[in-house]
Design a protein around this motif. Structure first.
Motif, PDB file in Angstrom:
ATOM      1  N   SER A  67       0.837  -1.200   0.000  1.00  0.00           N
ATOM      2  CA  SER A  67       0.000   0.000   0.000  1.00  0.00           C
ATOM      3  C   SER A  67       0.872   1.252   0.000  1.00  0.00           C
ATOM      4  CB  SER A  67      -1.005  -0.025   1.149  1.00  0.00           C
ATOM      5  OG  SER A  67      -0.314   0.006   2.354  1.00  0.00           O
ATOM      6  N   ASP A  68       2.047   1.198   0.618  1.00  0.00           N
ATOM      7  CA  ASP A  68       2.971   2.340   0.544  1.00  0.00           C
ATOM      8  C   ASP A  68       3.393   2.591  -0.903  1.00  0.00           C
ATOM      9  OD1 ASP A  68       2.860   2.738   3.170  1.00  0.00           O
ATOM     10  OD2 ASP A  68       4.931   2.147   3.627  1.00  0.00           O
ATOM     11  N   LEU A  69       3.765   1.514  -1.575  1.00  0.00           N
ATOM     12  CA  LEU A  69       4.211   1.657  -2.970  1.00  0.00           C
ATOM     13  C   LEU A  69       3.074   2.205  -3.823  1.00  0.00           C
ATOM     14  CD1 LEU A  69       6.139  -1.730  -3.513  1.00  0.00           C
ATOM     15  CD2 LEU A  69       7.134   0.504  -3.097  1.00  0.00           C
ATOM     16  N   PRO A  76       5.167   2.864 -10.528  1.00  0.00           N
ATOM     17  CA  PRO A  76       4.269   2.295 -11.549  1.00  0.00           C
ATOM     18  C   PRO A  76       3.106   1.504 -10.947  1.00  0.00           C
ATOM     19  CG  PRO A  76       6.527   1.575 -11.910  1.00  0.00           C
ATOM     20  CD  PRO A  76       6.526   2.322 -10.617  1.00  0.00           C
ATOM     21  N   LEU A  77       3.178   1.245  -9.644  1.00  0.00           N
ATOM     22  CA  LEU A  77       2.058   0.539  -9.022  1.00  0.00           C
ATOM     23  C   LEU A  77       1.024   1.512  -8.477  1.00  0.00           C
ATOM     24  CD1 LEU A  77       4.031  -2.242  -7.092  1.00  0.00           C
ATOM     25  CD2 LEU A  77       3.280  -2.201  -9.471  1.00  0.00           C
ATOM     26  N   TYR A  78       1.325   2.810  -8.598  1.00  0.00           N
ATOM     27  CA  TYR A  78       0.442   3.845  -8.049  1.00  0.00           C
ATOM     28  C   TYR A  78      -0.907   3.886  -8.752  1.00  0.00           C
ATOM     29  CZ  TYR A  78      -1.452   8.505  -7.161  1.00  0.00           C
ATOM     30  OH  TYR A  78      -2.256   9.552  -6.823  1.00  0.00           O
ATOM     31  N   SER A  79      -1.920   4.140  -7.959  1.00  0.00           N
ATOM     32  CA  SER A  79      -3.235   4.349  -8.553  1.00  0.00           C
ATOM     33  C   SER A  79      -4.063   5.267  -7.668  1.00  0.00           C
ATOM     34  CB  SER A  79      -3.917   3.001  -8.716  1.00  0.00           C
ATOM     35  OG  SER A  79      -5.287   3.167  -8.663  1.00  0.00           O
ATOM     36  N   ALA A  80      -4.819   6.119  -8.311  1.00  0.00           N
ATOM     37  CA  ALA A  80      -5.678   7.032  -7.563  1.00  0.00           C
ATOM     38  C   ALA A  80      -7.073   6.437  -7.414  1.00  0.00           C
ATOM     39  CB  ALA A  80      -5.748   8.370  -8.285  1.00  0.00           C
ATOM     40  N   PRO A 104      -5.727  -1.097  -8.378  1.00  0.00           N
ATOM     41  CA  PRO A 104      -5.056  -1.254  -9.679  1.00  0.00           C
ATOM     42  C   PRO A 104      -3.645  -0.670  -9.647  1.00  0.00           C
ATOM     43  CG  PRO A 104      -6.945   0.276  -9.823  1.00  0.00           C
ATOM     44  CD  PRO A 104      -6.815  -0.109  -8.400  1.00  0.00           C
ATOM     45  N   SER A 105      -2.819  -1.089 -10.581  1.00  0.00           N
ATOM     46  CA  SER A 105      -1.524  -0.438 -10.785  1.00  0.00           C
ATOM     47  C   SER A 105      -1.737   0.678 -11.801  1.00  0.00           C
ATOM     48  CB  SER A 105      -0.507  -1.447 -11.310  1.00  0.00           C
ATOM     49  OG  SER A 105      -0.944  -1.955 -12.552  1.00  0.00           O
ATOM     50  N   LYS A 106      -0.679   1.458 -12.027  1.00  0.00           N
ATOM     51  CA  LYS A 106      -0.802   2.608 -12.936  1.00  0.00           C
ATOM     52  C   LYS A 106      -1.260   2.163 -14.325  1.00  0.00           C
ATOM     53  CE  LYS A 106       2.040   6.183 -12.092  1.00  0.00           C
ATOM     54  NZ  LYS A 106       3.320   6.909 -12.040  1.00  0.00           N
ATOM     55  N   ILE A 107      -0.658   1.119 -14.858  1.00  0.00           N
ATOM     56  CA  ILE A 107      -1.019   0.688 -16.212  1.00  0.00           C
ATOM     57  C   ILE A 107      -2.475   0.202 -16.234  1.00  0.00           C
ATOM     58  CG2 ILE A 107      -0.010  -1.662 -15.970  1.00  0.00           C
ATOM     59  CD1 ILE A 107      -0.076   0.369 -19.214  1.00  0.00           C
ATOM     60  N   GLN A 108      -2.904  -0.455 -15.178  1.00  0.00           N
ATOM     61  CA  GLN A 108      -4.295  -0.928 -15.141  1.00  0.00           C
ATOM     62  C   GLN A 108      -5.256   0.259 -15.062  1.00  0.00           C
ATOM     63  OE1 GLN A 108      -3.972  -3.543 -11.728  1.00  0.00           O
ATOM     64  NE2 GLN A 108      -2.914  -5.129 -12.922  1.00  0.00           N
ATOM     65  N   GLU A 109      -4.915   1.215 -14.215  1.00  0.00           N
ATOM     66  CA  GLU A 109      -5.796   2.371 -14.068  1.00  0.00           C
ATOM     67  C   GLU A 109      -5.875   3.204 -15.351  1.00  0.00           C
ATOM     68  OE1 GLU A 109      -5.702   5.039 -10.482  1.00  0.00           O
ATOM     69  OE2 GLU A 109      -5.015   6.451 -11.994  1.00  0.00           O
ATOM     70  N   ARG A 110      -4.746   3.288 -16.048  1.00  0.00           N
ATOM     71  CA  ARG A 110      -4.743   4.108 -17.268  1.00  0.00           C
ATOM     72  C   ARG A 110      -5.326   3.348 -18.457  1.00  0.00           C
ATOM     73  NH1 ARG A 110       0.822   6.674 -18.558  1.00  0.00           N
ATOM     74  NH2 ARG A 110      -0.449   7.770 -20.078  1.00  0.00           N
ATOM     75  N   ALA A 111      -4.996   2.053 -18.547  1.00  0.00           N
ATOM     76  CA  ALA A 111      -5.398   1.305 -19.739  1.00  0.00           C
ATOM     77  C   ALA A 111      -6.886   0.946 -19.724  1.00  0.00           C
ATOM     78  CB  ALA A 111      -4.571   0.029 -19.867  1.00  0.00           C
ATOM     79  N   LEU A 112      -7.411   0.621 -18.549  1.00  0.00           N
ATOM     80  CA  LEU A 112      -8.778   0.087 -18.542  1.00  0.00           C
ATOM     81  C   LEU A 112      -9.832   1.043 -19.094  1.00  0.00           C
ATOM     82  CD1 LEU A 112      -8.527  -2.228 -15.460  1.00  0.00           C
ATOM     83  CD2 LEU A 112      -9.340  -2.906 -17.736  1.00  0.00           C
ATOM     84  N   PRO A 113      -9.837   2.317 -18.702  1.00  0.00           N
ATOM     85  CA  PRO A 113     -10.840   3.211 -19.306  1.00  0.00           C
ATOM     86  C   PRO A 113     -10.682   3.306 -20.832  1.00  0.00           C
ATOM     87  CG  PRO A 113      -9.839   4.226 -17.382  1.00  0.00           C
ATOM     88  CD  PRO A 113      -9.055   2.993 -17.666  1.00  0.00           C
ATOM     89  N   SER A 127       4.345  -0.855 -20.014  1.00  0.00           N
ATOM     90  CA  SER A 127       4.748  -0.508 -18.653  1.00  0.00           C
ATOM     91  C   SER A 127       5.820  -1.489 -18.198  1.00  0.00           C
ATOM     92  CB  SER A 127       3.561  -0.512 -17.687  1.00  0.00           C
ATOM     93  OG  SER A 127       3.249  -1.805 -17.283  1.00  0.00           O
ATOM     94  N   GLN A 128       6.512  -1.118 -17.143  1.00  0.00           N
ATOM     95  CA  GLN A 128       7.653  -1.895 -16.665  1.00  0.00           C
ATOM     96  C   GLN A 128       7.263  -3.351 -16.388  1.00  0.00           C
ATOM     97  OE1 GLN A 128       6.519   0.964 -15.475  1.00  0.00           O
ATOM     98  NE2 GLN A 128       8.163   2.418 -15.105  1.00  0.00           N
ATOM     99  N   SER A 129       8.276  -4.223 -16.360  1.00  0.00           N
ATOM    100  CA  SER A 129       8.003  -5.644 -16.104  1.00  0.00           C
ATOM    101  C   SER A 129       7.372  -5.810 -14.722  1.00  0.00           C
ATOM    102  CB  SER A 129       9.299  -6.450 -16.188  1.00  0.00           C
ATOM    103  OG  SER A 129      10.257  -5.927 -15.301  1.00  0.00           O
ATOM    104  N   GLY A 130       6.456  -6.754 -14.647  1.00  0.00           N
ATOM    105  CA  GLY A 130       5.857  -7.103 -13.356  1.00  0.00           C
ATOM    106  C   GLY A 130       4.902  -6.082 -12.787  1.00  0.00           C
ATOM    107  N   THR A 131       4.317  -5.232 -13.626  1.00  0.00           N
ATOM    108  CA  THR A 131       3.428  -4.191 -13.108  1.00  0.00           C
ATOM    109  C   THR A 131       1.951  -4.463 -13.438  1.00  0.00           C
ATOM    110  OG1 THR A 131       3.898  -2.844 -15.072  1.00  0.00           O
ATOM    111  CG2 THR A 131       5.165  -2.345 -13.081  1.00  0.00           C
ATOM    112  N   GLY A 132       1.650  -5.654 -13.926  1.00  0.00           N
ATOM    113  CA  GLY A 132       0.240  -6.043 -14.049  1.00  0.00           C
ATOM    114  C   GLY A 132      -0.394  -5.821 -15.414  1.00  0.00           C
ATOM    115  N   LYS A 133       0.373  -5.970 -16.477  1.00  0.00           N
ATOM    116  CA  LYS A 133      -0.213  -5.798 -17.823  1.00  0.00           C
ATOM    117  C   LYS A 133      -1.211  -6.922 -18.135  1.00  0.00           C
ATOM    118  CE  LYS A 133       4.003  -5.367 -19.636  1.00  0.00           C
ATOM    119  NZ  LYS A 133       4.837  -5.065 -18.436  1.00  0.00           N
TER     120      LYS A 133
END
Ligand SMILES: Nc1ncnc2c1ncn2[C@@H]1O[C@H](COP(=O)(O)OP(=O)(O)OP(=O)(O)O)[C@@H](O)[C@H]1O
Length: 489
Positions: A67-69, A76-80, A104-113, A127-133
């Motif tokens: 949750s800190d990350l 890249p794991l950040y999400s609002a 979600p991670s950043k890529i999930q939050e940005r890509a899904l909409p 997005s970087q490796s291991g970030t949930g593509k």
């Protein structure tokens, strides 16, 4: 060599008759919630229910550190947002809960909409490796299925292509777990068979496969692509660039409906492939990164000077104890090198396994399954495992050979993308890991140096004259499964 005969294989190593994977019966939502409460760990590429390695991390480590990350906007794991706010179906949200995905991670939050919009638009996502593509494209696929009739449940509506059978099977596992509450979801696996068995019919809603096998299935009409709505290429730069694979992808796409949503994902999109990707997925929305932003800070990169090829081997043997602290992958540039090292290490009493394209499909499945379950902790592999493979216990990656592009007649040169993908097998989703590259001559050192410059990263030298110090450095780095590290620059 294995025959070209394609088959659907069970994602979970079931009987050969059981080639189409149906998720388990949906459970009531409160059960899923209870399960999520009970389990303190997230699942990796193949969840424990499918024979994979569930993470055995104490709850506080997952909760506090992750949750800190995820609260750090530079990560890249950040999400609002929450998954609920992304407008996903309730049954899919239940699947995410069962997987213990909290945010979600950043890529999930940005890509899904961008992916879920209507009319559907193409997407090139990086997005970087291991970030949930994987979750990003699987959530889109699951959201777009019509499972209202038995006929539609047995009609391919989404096709996910991946470069290797190992990655294909892993993606099947993710679709299966994420879609476990979608009644009527049927998943077909299209990978090459060991022997000349009959092509099974793809009577399923989602097909995951390698391009050559899928192409054969369509040609032989055991897969009818007429109702496909989504095409996903995972590791898209590799799929489009590599000789053979690229041709097959183009030929598969030519056999599919024209109004299909095309989704391309990878951690790397070198400029020349990116141009080509834009043709393959026209008018796509794009989420891209600069190559200087691609390294994951949780992966601590080192190199080790070796005086000769033999010295590389002796160094590896000295490192053996450290390799088994967690799990590790040793990357080599040729199948013969993998076989040779395995033979020598086994003869000397070490427990190692190897995975290359020279072994038959079902044997390959057995090796990767043993690695996922933790039964085999040290795996020697060629680039066949460099991309996409998600085993969360991998704390160390060794580049026994520096990754190079082998272009006949041309000078040896760095394979930047492969370096990044190889080291990305560790340090997944906020975990930490160590990547060590062995360098045995000046040219290899120059190649590694150019990799360092390309990614604007730091690859630190380890002094092998003091093994206690080597051990201390490595242990210190991998002791804590999650760091507070930020990613990129
Ligand atoms: N929102 C989330 N919350 C928690 N864990 C997640 C979330 N999304 C993905 N993960 C986990 O993160 C790990 C890495 O995900 P994934 O394999 O999709 O990465 P990737 O971006 O595709 O990496 P690569 O570039 O190496 O293919 C997996 O174990 C996955 O289960």
């Amino acid at each position: 060599m294995a025959s070209e005969q394609p088959v659907q294989t069970p994602a979970t190593g079931g009987s050969l008759e059981d080639r189409i994977t149906k998720p388990e019966e949906p459970q009531p939502s409160n059960t899923a919630e209870k399960d999520a409460e009970k389990t303190s760990s997230q699942t990796d590429g193949t969840p424990a229910t499918l024979g994979g390695s569930a993470l055995l991390e104490p709850e506080y480590t997952v909760e506090v550190k992750l949750s800190d990350l995820q609260a750090d906007p530079n990560n890249p794991l950040y999400s609002a947002k929450t998954f609920e706010e992304l407008g996903l179906d309730q049954r899919i949200l239940q699947g995410l809960l069962a997987m213990n995905f909290r945010k979600p991670s950043k890529i999930q939050e940005r890509a899904l909409p961008l992916l879920l919009g209507n009319p559907p638009k193409n997407l090139v996502g990086q997005s970087q490796s291991g970030t949930g593509k994987t979750a990003a494209f699987v959530l889109n696929v699951l959201s777009r299925l019509d499972l209202s009739t038995e006929q539609m449940q047995k009609t391919p509506q989404a096709l996910i292509l991946a470069p290797t059978r190992e990655l294909t099977r892993q993606i099947v596992g993710v679709v299966q777990v994420m879609g476990q509450f979608l009644e009527g979801l049927i998943i077909g696996t299209a990978v090459r068979a060991d022997t000349n068995s009959q092509l099974p019919k793809m009577d399923c809603s989602v097909v995951v496969g390698t391009p050559g096998t899928v192409m054969n299935m369509i040609k032989k009409r055991v897969m009818i692509p007429a109702r496909l709505r989504v095409l996903v290429l995972d590791e898209a730069d590799n799929m489009l660039e590599q000789q053979g694979l690229g041709d097959q992808c183009i030929r598969v796409k030519a056999m599919l409906p024209k109004d299909l949503q095309v989704v391309l994902f990878s951690a790397t999109f070198p400029a020349h492939v990116h141009r080509y990707a834009s043709k393959f997925a026209p008018a796509a929305n794009e989420i891209t990164l600069q190559h200087e932003e691609l390294t994951v800070e949780g992966i601590k990169q080192f190199f080790l000077d070796c005086s000769s090829g033999e010295d590389k081997y002796q160094t590896l043997v000295q490192l053996y104890g450290l390799l088994t602290v967690g799990s590790s992958i040793i990357f080599v540039n040729s199948r013969s090198a993998a076989a040779e090292i395995e033979k020598r290490m086994v003869a000397e009493g070490h427990t190692v396994a190897s995975l290359t394209s020279s072994i038959e499909g079902s044997q390959r499945d057995a090796v990767i399954d043993r690695f996922r379950s933790g039964e085999a902790k040290v795996l020697i592999a060629t680039n066949v495992l460099a991309r996409g493979i998600d085993v969360s216990t991998v704390s160390m990656v060794i580049n026994y050979d520096v990754p190079e592009i082998h272009d006949r007649g041309k000078p040896r040169q760095a394979d930047y993308q492969t370096y990044l993908h190889r080291i990305g097998r560790t340090g997944r989703f906020g975990r930490v890991g160590v990547a060590i590259t062995f360098v045995s001559d000046r040219l290899e050192w120059e190649i590694l140096n150019s990799i360092q410059r390309y990614f604007n990263t730091e690859i630190e030298r380890i002094d092998t004259r003091d093994w206690d110090e080597v051990e201390r450095i490595i242990k210190k780095t991998i002791k804590n499964p999650r760091s507070q590290a930020t990613f990129g620059k």
